[in-house]
Design a protein around this motif. Structure first.
Motif, PDB file in Angstrom:
ATOM      1  N   ARG A   2     -34.438 -32.377 -33.251  1.00  0.00           N
ATOM      2  CA  ARG A   2     -35.189 -31.626 -32.258  1.00  0.00           C
ATOM      3  C   ARG A   2     -34.249 -30.703 -31.473  1.00  0.00           C
ATOM      4  O   ARG A   2     -33.170 -31.094 -31.062  1.00  0.00           O
ATOM      5  N   THR A   3     -34.708 -29.467 -31.264  1.00  0.00           N
ATOM      6  CA  THR A   3     -33.943 -28.528 -30.452  1.00  0.00           C
ATOM      7  C   THR A   3     -34.501 -28.511 -29.037  1.00  0.00           C
ATOM      8  O   THR A   3     -35.521 -29.123 -28.732  1.00  0.00           O
ATOM      9  N   VAL A   4     -33.843 -27.798 -28.160  1.00  0.00           N
ATOM     10  CA  VAL A   4     -34.232 -27.745 -26.758  1.00  0.00           C
ATOM     11  C   VAL A   4     -34.686 -26.341 -26.401  1.00  0.00           C
ATOM     12  O   VAL A   4     -34.533 -25.400 -27.179  1.00  0.00           O
ATOM     13  N   ALA A   5     -35.237 -26.200 -25.202  1.00  0.00           N
ATOM     14  CA  ALA A   5     -35.802 -24.927 -24.776  1.00  0.00           C
ATOM     15  C   ALA A   5     -34.703 -23.893 -24.563  1.00  0.00           C
ATOM     16  O   ALA A   5     -33.632 -24.194 -24.023  1.00  0.00           O
ATOM     17  N   ALA A   6     -34.982 -22.688 -24.987  1.00  0.00           N
ATOM     18  CA  ALA A   6     -34.037 -21.594 -24.793  1.00  0.00           C
ATOM     19  C   ALA A   6     -34.081 -21.115 -23.352  1.00  0.00           C
ATOM     20  O   ALA A   6     -35.150 -21.038 -22.738  1.00  0.00           O
ATOM     21  N   GLU A   9     -35.043 -16.093 -24.081  1.00  0.00           N
ATOM     22  CA  GLU A   9     -35.893 -15.886 -25.247  1.00  0.00           C
ATOM     23  C   GLU A   9     -35.370 -14.740 -26.108  1.00  0.00           C
ATOM     24  O   GLU A   9     -35.465 -14.778 -27.338  1.00  0.00           O
ATOM     25  N   ARG A  12     -32.624 -16.163 -28.263  1.00  0.00           N
ATOM     26  CA  ARG A  12     -33.182 -17.028 -29.299  1.00  0.00           C
ATOM     27  C   ARG A  12     -33.831 -16.202 -30.406  1.00  0.00           C
ATOM     28  O   ARG A  12     -33.682 -16.489 -31.593  1.00  0.00           O
ATOM     29  N   ARG A 221     -28.885 -25.715 -31.567  1.00  0.00           N
ATOM     30  CA  ARG A 221     -29.546 -26.134 -32.803  1.00  0.00           C
ATOM     31  C   ARG A 221     -28.635 -26.914 -33.744  1.00  0.00           C
ATOM     32  O   ARG A 221     -29.031 -27.918 -34.310  1.00  0.00           O
ATOM     33  N   GLU A 254     -28.452 -25.113 -16.843  1.00  0.00           N
ATOM     34  CA  GLU A 254     -28.370 -24.250 -18.031  1.00  0.00           C
ATOM     35  C   GLU A 254     -27.044 -24.457 -18.744  1.00  0.00           C
ATOM     36  O   GLU A 254     -26.008 -24.662 -18.097  1.00  0.00           O
ATOM     37  N   PHE A 263     -29.365 -22.413 -23.431  1.00  0.00           N
ATOM     38  CA  PHE A 263     -30.477 -23.356 -23.474  1.00  0.00           C
ATOM     39  C   PHE A 263     -30.499 -24.253 -22.242  1.00  0.00           C
ATOM     40  O   PHE A 263     -29.548 -24.290 -21.456  1.00  0.00           O
ATOM     41  N   GLN A 265     -31.925 -28.304 -20.666  1.00  0.00           N
ATOM     42  CA  GLN A 265     -32.047 -29.706 -21.074  1.00  0.00           C
ATOM     43  C   GLN A 265     -30.785 -30.244 -21.757  1.00  0.00           C
ATOM     44  O   GLN A 265     -30.808 -30.701 -22.893  1.00  0.00           O
ATOM     45  N   ARG A 269     -30.366 -32.613 -25.264  1.00  0.00           N
ATOM     46  CA  ARG A 269     -29.643 -32.102 -26.426  1.00  0.00           C
ATOM     47  C   ARG A 269     -28.496 -33.039 -26.804  1.00  0.00           C
ATOM     48  O   ARG A 269     -28.276 -33.318 -28.002  1.00  0.00           O
TER      49      ARG A 269
END
Length: 350
Positions: A2-6, A9, A12, A221, A254, A263, A265, A269
């Motif tokens: 699982r990846t985390v929120a960018a 954007e 990404r 990622r 961040e 990213f 979180q 990660r």
């Protein structure tokens, strides 16, 4: 995995589409500058420029190519600076895409270069023309003990020699210790020693701005290579997992890595990366249980990779072998695998 929120954007999207992100003003006084990497699927390294009262400090520098240098100069120009305004280059680690341009930047600007002592000790053996053959021979002997066929070991041992052309070798002016607070006016930047990907890998945390500059230690990622090689620590995977735990404790908003995209979180990660290595260790144990008495090379060929073993280029097979060895050494240190020395070494379940 699982990846985390960018956090960006635009970054990404550039990563996913195979393009290059724009130079970005991440925060007041902080810029992200993509610097291209030749012949590499990572495509670019993200260099960070931190504004100072009298110029900028850089975190990493990029490869030493004309294209990379031009991109760095153009990025600094977008931020309102020239190359002569660089006052410091904080190098996360000595791999060419991070350290390669540092010497040239220093020549143009008079900036000081900083490295962790564990990586500073490796510069001469890795980048001095008079010493490189010794390092290649050490790698050849390691590969033979892993069970790599002699002709292949000869070829693979020197496979990375060509990338040395992308490094302007420069001894660091300063050694940055774990926990050191960098003397950068306007910034409360702390060094965090995170060995594993390299013995002296550094992250930099800015508690007031709640930022972590993670180098290659934690990416959005992919996971960095953690391998046993002639310049590694004896058990680099143990070092890496310990360093992940240490970094996870920082409460930041961040993460600013050297590749892919910024990213959020961090803790999530880190947990995902640690879970990945637990799964990999379990897979190695499963192969050992099914075929004890195997060489490292034979075990690597039976593991799951991003493509079938037969389709992996020779240079990347060396990395896969040395990563597999790092996992075997970790298991051995915990009594979960047993090595019988020889040529090659043979590995068994504990």
């Amino acid at each position: 995995m699982r990846t985390v929120a960018a956090a960006s954007e635009a970054q990404r999207r550039a990563w996913r589409t195979g393009g290059y992100p724009d130079v970005e003003r991440v925060r007041p006084g902080l810029w992200s500058i993509p610097v291209p990497i030749p012949i590499n699927p990572l495509r670019y390294v993200l260099v960070y420029a931190l504004e100072l009262p009298d110029g900028v400090a850089l975190i990493d520098a990029g490869w030493n190519t004309e294209e990379a240098y031009a991109a760095l100069v153009a990025g600094l120009r977008t931020a309102g600076y020239g190359i002569t305004d660089v006052r410091a280059v904080l190098v996360t680690h000595i791999h060419p895409d991070h350290y390669g341009l540092a010497g040239r930047v220093r020549e143009e600007s008079g900036a000081w270069i900083g490295l962790h002592p564990a990586d500073a000790r490796l510069v001469g053996a890795r980048y001095d023309d008079s010493r490189i053959d010794e390092l290649i021979e050490q790698e050849r002997l390691l590969l033979l003990r892993c069970g790599v066929p002699p002709l292949a070991a000869e070829e693979l041992a020197g496979a990375s020699k060509m990338i040395r052309q992308f490094v302007s070798a420069a001894a660091p002016d300063r050694e940055i210790e774990d926990g050191e607070r960098l003397d950068l006016p306007g910034w409360d930047l702390r060094a965090v020693w995170t060995p594993g990907h390299s013995p002296g890998h550094l992250c930099f945390v800015e508690p007031e701005r709640r930022l972590l500059f993670s180098g290659d230690h934690v990416l959005a990622r992919i996971t960095p290579m953690v391998a046993v090689h002639p310049q590694s620590a004896p058990n680099p995977l143990a070092d890496y997992l310990d360093a992940l735990t240490a970094v996870r404790a920082w409460d930041v908003d961040e993460v600013l890595p050297a590749h892919e995209y910024r990213f959020l979180q961090l803790a999530e990660r880190v947990d995902a990366v640690m879970a990945h290595h637990r799964e990999r260790l379990a897979e190695v144990e499963s192969v050992l249980a099914a075929a004890g008495g195997s060489s490292c090379w034979e075990i690597a060929a039976k593991l799951t990779w991003s493509r079938p073993w037969e389709e992996i280029p020779a240079f990347m097979r060396r990395g896969a072998n040395n990563e597999t060895l790092a996992h075997l050494v970790w298991l051995e240190a915990r009594g979960r695998a047993r090595r019988v020395p020889g040529e090659p070494d043979r590995w068994y379940p504990a």
